[in-house]
Write a protein that holds these residues in place. Structure first.
Motif, mmCIF file in Angstrom:
data_model
loop_
_atom_site.group_PDB
_atom_site.id
_atom_site.type_symbol
_atom_site.label_atom_id
_atom_site.label_comp_id
_atom_site.label_asym_id
_atom_site.label_seq_id
_atom_site.Cartn_x
_atom_site.Cartn_y
_atom_site.Cartn_z
ATOM 1 N N ALA A 106 -27.352 25.282 19.751
ATOM 2 C CA ALA A 106 -25.908 25.285 19.474
ATOM 3 C C ALA A 106 -25.627 25.913 18.116
ATOM 4 C CB ALA A 106 -25.361 23.861 19.514
ATOM 5 N N LYS A 107 -24.594 26.711 18.065
ATOM 6 C CA LYS A 107 -24.147 27.331 16.815
ATOM 7 C C LYS A 107 -23.109 26.414 16.172
ATOM 8 C CE LYS A 107 -26.414 31.137 17.553
ATOM 9 N NZ LYS A 107 -27.498 31.615 16.750
ATOM 10 N N ILE A 108 -23.180 26.263 14.858
ATOM 11 C CA ILE A 108 -22.302 25.335 14.150
ATOM 12 C C ILE A 108 -21.355 26.089 13.229
ATOM 13 C CG2 ILE A 108 -22.203 23.363 12.584
ATOM 14 C CD1 ILE A 108 -25.162 22.816 13.518
ATOM 15 N N ILE A 109 -20.073 25.802 13.410
ATOM 16 C CA ILE A 109 -19.034 26.367 12.557
ATOM 17 C C ILE A 109 -18.407 25.215 11.785
ATOM 18 C CG2 ILE A 109 -16.846 27.624 12.497
ATOM 19 C CD1 ILE A 109 -17.678 28.767 15.311
ATOM 20 N N MET A 110 -18.641 25.182 10.485
ATOM 21 C CA MET A 110 -18.018 24.157 9.637
ATOM 22 C C MET A 110 -16.575 24.566 9.394
ATOM 23 S SD MET A 110 -20.334 21.808 8.913
ATOM 24 C CE MET A 110 -19.554 20.913 7.591
ATOM 25 N N ILE A 111 -15.667 23.584 9.453
ATOM 26 C CA ILE A 111 -14.263 23.842 9.137
ATOM 27 C C ILE A 111 -13.825 22.816 8.103
ATOM 28 C CG2 ILE A 111 -13.627 24.972 11.296
ATOM 29 C CD1 ILE A 111 -12.627 22.335 12.367
ATOM 30 N N SER A 112 -13.093 23.295 7.093
ATOM 31 C CA SER A 112 -12.680 22.365 6.041
ATOM 32 C C SER A 112 -11.561 22.942 5.195
ATOM 33 C CB SER A 112 -13.865 22.035 5.138
ATOM 34 O OG SER A 112 -13.465 21.151 4.116
ATOM 35 N N ALA A 113 -10.707 22.051 4.722
ATOM 36 C CA ALA A 113 -9.688 22.433 3.749
ATOM 37 C C ALA A 113 -10.337 22.619 2.380
ATOM 38 C CB ALA A 113 -8.606 21.367 3.682
ATOM 39 N N PHE A 114 -11.508 22.013 2.180
ATOM 40 C CA PHE A 114 -12.279 22.214 0.950
ATOM 41 C C PHE A 114 -13.100 23.474 1.144
ATOM 42 C CE2 PHE A 114 -11.507 17.666 1.243
ATOM 43 C CZ PHE A 114 -10.909 17.430 0.013
ATOM 44 N N ASP A 115 -12.537 24.571 0.710
ATOM 45 C CA ASP A 115 -13.097 25.887 1.009
ATOM 46 C C ASP A 115 -13.668 26.538 -0.246
ATOM 47 O OD1 ASP A 115 -13.707 28.270 2.187
ATOM 48 O OD2 ASP A 115 -11.646 28.954 2.425
ATOM 49 N N GLY A 116 -14.494 25.806 -0.965
ATOM 50 C CA GLY A 116 -15.079 26.340 -2.192
ATOM 51 C C GLY A 116 -16.474 26.879 -1.957
ATOM 52 N N GLN A 117 -16.997 27.551 -2.970
ATOM 53 C CA GLN A 117 -18.343 28.117 -2.878
ATOM 54 C C GLN A 117 -19.398 27.024 -2.697
ATOM 55 O OE1 GLN A 117 -19.372 31.201 -2.496
ATOM 56 N NE2 GLN A 117 -17.231 31.856 -2.470
ATOM 57 N N ALA A 118 -19.204 25.881 -3.344
ATOM 58 C CA ALA A 118 -20.187 24.792 -3.238
ATOM 59 C C ALA A 118 -20.277 24.283 -1.798
ATOM 60 C CB ALA A 118 -19.817 23.646 -4.183
ATOM 61 N N GLU A 119 -19.112 24.110 -1.147
ATOM 62 C CA GLU A 119 -19.100 23.631 0.245
ATOM 63 C C GLU A 119 -19.719 24.669 1.181
ATOM 64 O OE1 GLU A 119 -16.150 21.392 -2.017
ATOM 65 O OE2 GLU A 119 -16.342 23.555 -1.725
ATOM 66 N N ARG A 120 -19.361 25.920 0.986
ATOM 67 C CA ARG A 120 -19.912 26.996 1.821
ATOM 68 C C ARG A 120 -21.436 27.093 1.657
ATOM 69 N NH1 ARG A 120 -16.569 31.055 3.959
ATOM 70 N NH2 ARG A 120 -14.369 30.554 3.744
ATOM 71 N N ARG A 121 -21.894 27.018 0.412
ATOM 72 C CA ARG A 121 -23.330 27.117 0.154
ATOM 73 C C ARG A 121 -24.078 25.938 0.791
ATOM 74 N NH1 ARG A 121 -23.096 28.620 -4.625
ATOM 75 N NH2 ARG A 121 -22.746 26.603 -5.628
ATOM 76 N N ARG A 122 -23.548 24.719 0.597
ATOM 77 C CA ARG A 122 -24.212 23.539 1.169
ATOM 78 C C ARG A 122 -24.233 23.614 2.691
ATOM 79 N NH1 ARG A 122 -22.680 17.123 0.454
ATOM 80 N NH2 ARG A 122 -24.379 16.367 1.758
ATOM 81 N N ALA A 123 -23.137 24.065 3.284
ATOM 82 C CA ALA A 123 -23.083 24.198 4.750
ATOM 83 C C ALA A 123 -24.166 25.153 5.236
ATOM 84 C CB ALA A 123 -21.702 24.676 5.184
ATOM 85 N N THR A 124 -24.294 26.278 4.575
ATOM 86 C CA THR A 124 -25.316 27.260 4.961
ATOM 87 C C THR A 124 -26.721 26.694 4.759
ATOM 88 O OG1 THR A 124 -23.821 29.056 4.341
ATOM 89 C CG2 THR A 124 -26.152 29.608 4.542
ATOM 90 N N GLU A 125 -26.944 26.054 3.625
ATOM 91 C CA GLU A 125 -28.263 25.477 3.333
ATOM 92 C C GLU A 125 -28.655 24.413 4.343
ATOM 93 O OE1 GLU A 125 -27.833 24.110 -0.699
ATOM 94 O OE2 GLU A 125 -28.135 26.124 -1.542
ATOM 95 N N GLN A 126 -27.676 23.667 4.849
ATOM 96 C CA GLN A 126 -27.982 22.581 5.780
ATOM 97 C C GLN A 126 -27.941 23.004 7.242
ATOM 98 O OE1 GLN A 126 -26.180 18.814 4.945
ATOM 99 N NE2 GLN A 126 -26.745 18.891 2.800
ATOM 100 N N GLY A 127 -27.730 24.285 7.494
ATOM 101 C CA GLY A 127 -27.888 24.772 8.857
ATOM 102 C C GLY A 127 -26.641 25.238 9.579
#
Length: 151
Positions: free
Chosen positions: A107-128
């Motif tokens: 399954a492909k995972i698309i994170m969605i969030s109103a918190f759209d900062g670099q830290a959130e994007r980086r953590r999302a990518t790092e965690q899969g």
């Protein structure tokens, strides 16, 4: 002089079949017509909007509003893609990522969030996560996400 009343085949009209001679039915993309998508988001409006858009694009959406609901959906069927909100009432979407990766590795995972900062994007990518879409999203950003992850 009386006007001729056009014949309408009501049995076809009631079933949504056009009686016009040049009618061409819309054909859903066969690649996506059986693709299942799970939406895990606590906002009912987001689920409604996203599931409606996904249906129009030919996907079969399922909504869950809590991490535990999402986990139960993942236990009951396979999904091709998962839209996962970052902040949920019973935890963070990040908490569900390892479970998805273990249980439904395809399954492909698309994170969605109103918190759209670099830290959130980086953590999302790092965690899969395979993609990140900030809220509010547009039809185009959703289509782009699905196209990028090839679902």
């Amino acid at each position: 002089m009386s006007k001729a009343i056009p014949f309408i085949n009501w049995s076809k009209a009631m079933m949504g079949v056009s009686t016009r001679p040049n009618f061409r039915p819309t054909i859903m993309n066969p690649v996506t017509s059986t693709k299942r998508v799970l939406i895990v988001d606590d906002e009912a409006d987001i689920c409604l909007l996203l599931s409606g858009l996904l249906r129009k694009l030919g996907y079969i959406p399922t909504c869950a509003h809590f991490i535990e609901d999402g986990r139960q959906c993942l236990n009951s069927q396979q999904f091709d893609a998962i839209f996962l909100d970052l902040n949920l009432p019973d935890g963070l979407g990040f908490d569900l990522l390892p479970y998805i990766k273990q249980d439904q590795s395809e399954a492909k995972i698309i994170m969605i969030s109103a918190f759209d900062g670099q830290a959130e994007r980086r953590r999302a990518t790092e965690q899969g996560a395979d993609y990140f879409v900030g809220k509010p999203f547009t039809r185009r950003s959703v289509e782009q996400a699905l196209q990028t992850i090839q679902v």
